[in-house]
Design a protein around this motif. Structure first.
Motif, short mmCIF file in Angstrom:
data_model
loop_
_atom_site.label_atom_id
_atom_site.label_comp_id
_atom_site.label_asym_id
_atom_site.label_seq_id
_atom_site.Cartn_x
_atom_site.Cartn_y
_atom_site.Cartn_z
N UNK A 254 0.80 -1.23 0.00
CA UNK A 254 0.00 0.00 0.00
C UNK A 254 0.83 1.29 0.00
N UNK A 255 2.00 1.29 0.65
CA UNK A 255 2.83 2.50 0.68
C UNK A 255 3.40 2.79 -0.71
N UNK A 256 3.90 1.74 -1.36
CA UNK A 256 4.39 1.90 -2.72
C UNK A 256 3.25 2.36 -3.63
N UNK A 257 2.04 1.88 -3.34
CA UNK A 257 0.88 2.32 -4.12
C UNK A 257 0.64 3.82 -3.96
N UNK A 258 0.86 4.36 -2.76
CA UNK A 258 0.78 5.80 -2.59
C UNK A 258 1.75 6.50 -3.54
N UNK A 259 2.99 5.97 -3.63
CA UNK A 259 3.99 6.56 -4.51
C UNK A 259 3.59 6.47 -5.97
N UNK A 260 3.08 5.32 -6.40
CA UNK A 260 2.68 5.16 -7.79
C UNK A 260 1.50 6.08 -8.12
N UNK A 261 0.53 6.15 -7.21
CA UNK A 261 -0.64 7.01 -7.45
C UNK A 261 -0.23 8.47 -7.63
#
Length: 481
Positions: free
Chosen positions: A401-408
């Motif tokens: 989920x944290x990496x998803x914050x970065x991708x988003x």
């Protein structure tokens, strides 16, 4: 290379790397930074490109770090780096691989292949070797007091476990970490590891660490040191992977790339700031927050407003559930022309009195993006689920989920950033299985090294949100003097 405090006045005493390694926080409450940033040139970058290609990550680490360290012999520093960055610990000889997402401008820098499946291992494994080396030189001991919102604690404990000269006391916010994160820490049985669950949020734990460090007598008597990124050694270790990722994505020494960095305590992206100040060809530093968007708010408005504990949301990217970003002080020190008195007033008296400060009308804030490359965005739980699902269904890539914050947030800036964007991976999906299952309907595979960890016995004590209670606990378990 000499180091100064972010709250120091001109002419204040400087310190060596080995001194600040064990001290952690400066005596005046500030954070240590180099008196100057070493500067890169074409020849250095060319040499580093050859070193990474022929000798690997550990030798590159030694070359980068020796620009900041002049009181450890080069051969000793190389040995430290080689012990920290091994294929056995990180799974692959490359240590930090990078993969392109499809044929677009986004890449993922894989930083989470270490012992605890989090990017914190990249710095913590090195820090453990640094501590052991320096304590042996001094025939000394160290009592580490740390705070974690999730991954720092396990990374520190796995790096320090079994080291005879080191004890670790790690504060965690009770009930605020995922079951896997808790199991990683609380299942350790090493006698030098002490887990303490505090009745509060991460910011409360971090405040306790700072309060204990502010008690000079106690700090000296019990040899208190730091593993949080308030310790400069942690942060400078992270500069290395910015260099490695830049080298792996580029083919020319004048080619610029950008980095999207999930950020809570500002340590990871602060390392990127340091690399950019050194002259590494970084275009944009894209800061990504979750719903706890204190840092995004500052980069949008110039107002830094600390939230109360009750305002800190418990999110599905819990390692970023932070409202007091310790390393942000290092950046503001540079932003304000390294004016220690001004930084001391903002982060000392002003925050204590008002809980906020406002730089929106300053000339420094007006040039923030152009001079320092910072841009920002935030992400919600729904954004994270959509991003995880999209990458999995379209590219077969599973992220936490944290990496998803970065991708988003990287996607928000794609049309305005004219360079490849490397998203820094935060952790492996296994640490956040509930959110991954919600997003894609599958449970991430558990690496063999973590088999049975959720069912292992737990060692943790619960203590109140009180620095005095923490000091009493340490005093009961550690010899003074």
């Amino acid at each position: 290379m000499e180091y100064i405090s972010t709250r120091g006045l001109p002419g204040a005493p400087t310190a060596s790397f080995s001194h600040i390694l064990l001290e952690g926080l400066a005596a005046d409450g500030g954070l240590y930074v180099p008196a100057r940033y070493p500067q890169l040139d074409e020849q250095i970058l060319e040499d580093w490109r050859a070193v990474l290609a022929t000798a690997g990550y550990s030798t590159l680490a030694q070359r980068v770090l020796q620009l900041f360290i002049d009181d450890i012999p080069a051969d000793d520093l190389l040995g430290i780096c080689r012990r920290a960055y091994t294929t056995e610990k990180f799974g692959r000889p490359s240590i930090v691989p990078v993969d392109r997402i499809g044929d677009g401008p986004l890449w993922i820098g894989h930083l989470s292949n270490g012992p605890t499946a989090a990017f914190k291992d990249m710095a913590m494994q090195l820090l453990g070797e640094f501590f052991e080396y320096e304590l042996a030189r001094r025939d000394g001991r160290l009592t580490i007091l740390g705070a974690t919102s999730g991954d720092t604690g396990s990374s520190a404990e796995y790096a320090m476990r079994g080291r005879d000269r080191i004890s670790v006391y790690m504060l965690t916010p009770a009930g605020r970490m995922t079951p896997f994160q808790q199991a990683q820490m609380f299942s350790l049985s090493d006698p030098n590891i002490h887990n303490i669950a505090v009745d509060g949020v991460f910011d409360d734990c971090q405040d306790i660490v700072k309060a204990v460090n502010a008690d000079a007598g106690f700090k000296a008597a019990y040899r208190i040191g730091a593993v949080n990124s308030i310790n400069w050694a942690r942060l400078v270790a992270q500069v290395v992977y910015y260099v490695a990722l830049w080298l792996r994505v580029t083919t020319r020494n004048d080619q610029r790339i950008s980095f999207a960095v999930p950020s809570g305590n500002f340590g990871n992206i602060c390392a990127g700031h340091v690399a950019r100040q050194m002259g590494l060809p970084i275009d944009a530093l894209i800061l990504a927050t979750n719903e706890n968007d204190v840092l995004h708010e500052f980069f949008q408005t110039g107002v830094y407003r600390v939230r109360q504990g009750s305002e800190v949301a418990a999110t599905s990217s819990p390692s970023m559930d932070i409202s007091k970003a310790s390393n942000f002080e290092r950046f503001v020190f540079d932003l304000l022309g390294r004016d220690g008195a001004r930084v001391a007033e903002l982060f000392g008296e002003r925050l204590a009195r008002d809980g906020r400060f406002d730089l929106s009308q300053t000339p420094e804030f007006a040039q923030l993006a152009d001079r320092y490359g910072f841009i920002s965005g935030s992400s919600t739980h729904a954004d994270r689920l959509e991003t995880i699902r999209g990458l999995w269904e379209n590219n077969g890539v599973l992220i936490d989920p944290h990496t998803a914050d970065g991708v988003h947030v990287a996607h928000q800036w794609l049309r305005r950033v004219n360079s490849p964007i490397v998203v820094l991976e935060t952790a492996l999906p296994v640490k956040f299985a509930e959110t991954i299952h919600e997003a894609v309907g599958v449970v991430p595979e558990v690496p063999a090294r973590f088999a049975g960890i959720l069912d292992a016995p737990r060692r943790v004590v619960e203590l109140p949100n009180d620095p005095e209670a923490i000091k009493r606990y340490i005093a009961e378990h550690e010899p003074a003097g």
